[in-house]
Write a protein that holds these residues in place. Structure first.
Motif, mmCIF file in Angstrom:
data_model
loop_
_atom_site.group_PDB
_atom_site.id
_atom_site.type_symbol
_atom_site.label_atom_id
_atom_site.label_comp_id
_atom_site.label_asym_id
_atom_site.label_seq_id
_atom_site.Cartn_x
_atom_site.Cartn_y
_atom_site.Cartn_z
ATOM 1 N N UNK A 226 0.858 -1.184 0.000
ATOM 2 C CA UNK A 226 0.000 0.000 0.000
ATOM 3 C C UNK A 226 0.895 1.235 0.000
ATOM 4 N N UNK A 227 1.083 1.824 -1.180
ATOM 5 C CA UNK A 227 1.918 3.023 -1.306
ATOM 6 C C UNK A 227 1.051 4.238 -0.993
ATOM 7 N N UNK A 228 0.829 4.471 0.277
ATOM 8 C CA UNK A 228 -0.102 5.525 0.701
ATOM 9 C C UNK A 228 0.565 6.891 0.740
ATOM 10 N N UNK A 229 1.656 7.003 1.437
ATOM 11 C CA UNK A 229 2.287 8.299 1.663
ATOM 12 C C UNK A 229 3.263 8.680 0.557
ATOM 13 N N UNK A 230 3.896 7.702 -0.058
ATOM 14 C CA UNK A 230 4.890 7.972 -1.098
ATOM 15 C C UNK A 230 4.473 7.264 -2.384
ATOM 16 N N UNK A 231 3.710 7.936 -3.258
ATOM 17 C CA UNK A 231 3.279 7.308 -4.515
ATOM 18 C C UNK A 231 4.462 6.841 -5.350
ATOM 19 N N UNK A 232 4.270 5.747 -6.069
ATOM 20 C CA UNK A 232 5.314 5.220 -6.931
ATOM 21 C C UNK A 232 5.448 6.105 -8.169
ATOM 22 N N UNK A 233 6.611 6.042 -8.815
ATOM 23 C CA UNK A 233 6.898 6.929 -9.941
ATOM 24 C C UNK A 233 5.941 6.715 -11.106
ATOM 25 N N UNK A 234 5.603 5.470 -11.409
ATOM 26 C CA UNK A 234 4.729 5.164 -12.536
ATOM 27 C C UNK A 234 3.314 4.813 -12.088
ATOM 28 N N UNK A 235 3.183 3.982 -11.067
ATOM 29 C CA UNK A 235 1.874 3.491 -10.632
ATOM 30 C C UNK A 235 1.125 4.468 -9.732
ATOM 31 N N UNK A 236 1.824 5.467 -9.197
ATOM 32 C CA UNK A 236 1.204 6.379 -8.255
ATOM 33 C C UNK A 236 0.894 5.667 -6.949
ATOM 34 N N UNK A 256 -6.224 8.023 -3.100
ATOM 35 C CA UNK A 256 -5.888 7.691 -1.724
ATOM 36 C C UNK A 256 -6.242 6.234 -1.473
ATOM 37 N N UNK A 257 -5.669 5.685 -0.411
ATOM 38 C CA UNK A 257 -5.926 4.309 -0.006
ATOM 39 C C UNK A 257 -6.449 4.329 1.424
ATOM 40 N N UNK A 258 -7.454 3.500 1.700
ATOM 41 C CA UNK A 258 -8.050 3.499 3.040
ATOM 42 C C UNK A 258 -7.703 2.232 3.815
ATOM 43 N N UNK A 259 -6.787 1.421 3.275
ATOM 44 C CA UNK A 259 -6.300 0.234 3.971
ATOM 45 C C UNK A 259 -4.784 0.312 3.995
ATOM 46 N N UNK A 260 -4.173 -0.520 4.817
ATOM 47 C CA UNK A 260 -2.721 -0.514 4.908
ATOM 48 C C UNK A 260 -2.195 -1.946 4.852
ATOM 49 N N UNK A 261 -0.875 -2.060 4.665
ATOM 50 C CA UNK A 261 -0.256 -3.372 4.521
ATOM 51 C C UNK A 261 -0.546 -4.251 5.729
ATOM 52 N N UNK A 273 -9.753 5.179 -3.540
ATOM 53 C CA UNK A 273 -10.532 6.012 -4.460
ATOM 54 C C UNK A 273 -9.736 6.249 -5.739
ATOM 55 N N UNK A 274 -10.458 6.416 -6.828
ATOM 56 C CA UNK A 274 -9.858 6.622 -8.145
ATOM 57 C C UNK A 274 -9.131 7.963 -8.182
ATOM 58 N N UNK A 275 -7.979 7.972 -8.861
ATOM 59 C CA UNK A 275 -7.223 9.213 -9.017
ATOM 60 C C UNK A 275 -6.431 9.196 -10.303
ATOM 61 N N UNK A 276 -5.388 10.016 -10.339
ATOM 62 C CA UNK A 276 -4.506 10.068 -11.506
ATOM 63 C C UNK A 276 -3.058 10.278 -11.056
ATOM 64 N N UNK A 277 -2.694 9.634 -9.936
ATOM 65 C CA UNK A 277 -1.329 9.737 -9.439
ATOM 66 C C UNK A 277 -0.407 8.877 -10.299
ATOM 67 N N UNK A 278 0.880 9.182 -10.259
ATOM 68 C CA UNK A 278 1.828 8.457 -11.090
ATOM 69 C C UNK A 278 1.729 8.898 -12.537
ATOM 70 N N UNK A 279 2.033 8.005 -13.454
ATOM 71 C CA UNK A 279 1.995 8.339 -14.881
ATOM 72 C C UNK A 279 0.584 8.108 -15.404
ATOM 73 N N UNK A 280 -0.239 9.126 -15.391
ATOM 74 C CA UNK A 280 -1.626 9.060 -15.857
ATOM 75 C C UNK A 280 -2.011 10.424 -16.391
ATOM 76 N N UNK A 281 -2.784 10.419 -17.480
ATOM 77 C CA UNK A 281 -3.185 11.684 -18.085
ATOM 78 C C UNK A 281 -4.584 12.115 -17.673
ATOM 79 N N UNK A 282 -5.265 11.278 -16.921
ATOM 80 C CA UNK A 282 -6.599 11.604 -16.441
ATOM 81 C C UNK A 282 -7.008 10.592 -15.395
ATOM 82 N N UNK A 283 -8.051 10.887 -14.606
ATOM 83 C CA UNK A 283 -8.472 9.955 -13.564
ATOM 84 C C UNK A 283 -9.017 8.655 -14.153
ATOM 85 N N UNK A 284 -8.512 7.551 -13.680
ATOM 86 C CA UNK A 284 -8.992 6.232 -14.074
ATOM 87 C C UNK A 284 -8.381 5.203 -13.132
ATOM 88 N N UNK A 285 -8.950 4.021 -13.138
ATOM 89 C CA UNK A 285 -8.387 2.904 -12.374
ATOM 90 C C UNK A 285 -7.797 1.894 -13.333
#
Length: 306
Positions: A226-236, A256-261, A273-285
């Motif tokens: 669960x990469x909650x606090x530090x989003x990954x470079x590509x996956x967010x 954001x993530x509401x569960x933890x490891x 919840x759906x977002x667009x963190x990491x390498x994404x051009x718009x919100x999607x899952x």
């Protein structure tokens, strides 16, 4: 040691022989034979193909990107598929799945406690993927700087460890639910060919959903990353669920993530919840499924089909 015939009449009379069911006529893989234009092939039938042999029942989608579940008879020592040993649940049930580029047949082998073994060819229906030929050269990626390279290497180590960790979750037994409502905007297995040079294929399915839309667990599982606090470079913000028996789900670009490891989650439980963190051009899952390193098609696991 009993003869092979006696063995089959006895405790191993219920061995599952899967090679005779569910496959469409063999055709070459699309990547090798696809014309230079976009193409799409229909999914396998919506209902898993059932079968019986010697009193044994099995169900599955015996196609590239699909899956199968079965139960080994009493007295089984091991079951393997394509040389991979399959874990057996206490009730003898096992699970296996087929990579996007799985061959047209795989050897299914079953060994009894006595050491006697049987094997058969398991037919895997080939599929044609959406292949788009573009008349441009494949551009090399930008060379990463030292900081990006160091971060990415550490992220890949975490992803590999999360997928290999394993758990006692029983989500692999369930028919999965779609994790988020939304239009399918990116198909599993789709690929571009750049002047004859294949690019990487799409290893998951994209669901176009608004920013903040709910993501719910498609099946029971344990959170292994669960990469909650530090989003990954590509996956967010990335979440990985282990569903047991080597089957895992990954959810990319979350806001954001509401569960933890370490958390155990139930099917349908809110996980993010759906977002667009990491390498994404718009919100999607982006939802990806893997089994022991094989890339799987979520459309063949979730119901109702979209």
């Amino acid at each position: 040691m009993p003869s092979a015939a006696a063995f089959l009449r006895g405790a191993f009379s219920a061995i599952i022989v899967l090679g005779a069911g569910g496959a469409s006529p063999a055709t070459p893989p699309a990547v090798a034979t696809a014309p230079l234009s976009a193409q799409t092939t229909e999914l396998p039938p919506a209902e898993p193909a059932p079968g019986t042999l010697g009193g044994m029942q099995y169900r599955g989608k015996l196609a590239q990107g699909g899956w199968i579940r079965g139960t080994a008879p009493s007295g089984t020592s091991s079951v393997s598929l394509g040389g991979t040993t399959l874990p057996l649940a206490p009730d003898g049930t096992f699970f296996a799945a087929f990579d996007r580029d799985a061959p047209a047949s795989l050897v299914l082998a079953i060994t009894a406690a006595s050491g006697f073994s049987l094997s058969t060819e398991l037919a895997v229906a080939p599929r044609s993927w959406r292949i788009e030929a573009v008349n441009v050269a494949k551009r090399p990626g930008k060379l990463p700087d030292a900081e990006f390279k160091a971060r990415r290497e550490a992220e890949l180590v975490r992803i590999g460890a999360a997928r290999a960790r394993g758990s006692a979750a029983a989500g692999w037994r369930q028919t999965m639910l779609w994790p988020s409502a939304g239009r399918v905007s990116g198909e599993f297995g789709s690929q571009r060919i750049y002047r004859g040079e294949p690019g990487a294929y799409h290893a998951g399915i994209d669901l176009a959903a608004p920013q903040g839309a709910e993501i719910r667990a498609p099946a029971d599982g344990v959170v292994t990353l669960a990469a909650r606090e530090a989003p990954f470079t590509l996956e967010g913000r990335l979440l990985i669920l282990d569903h047991g028996m080597g089957l895992t789900s990954a959810f990319l670009h979350c806001s954001d993530l509401v569960v933890q490891e370490g958390d155990t989650v139930l099917q349908g439980q809110l996980i993010g919840h759906v977002g667009m963190t990491g390498r994404a051009t718009g919100p999607h899952l982006h939802w990806a499924l893997t089994w022991q390193g094989r890339r799987l098609d979520p459309r063949l696991f979730a119901a109702p089909s979209r």
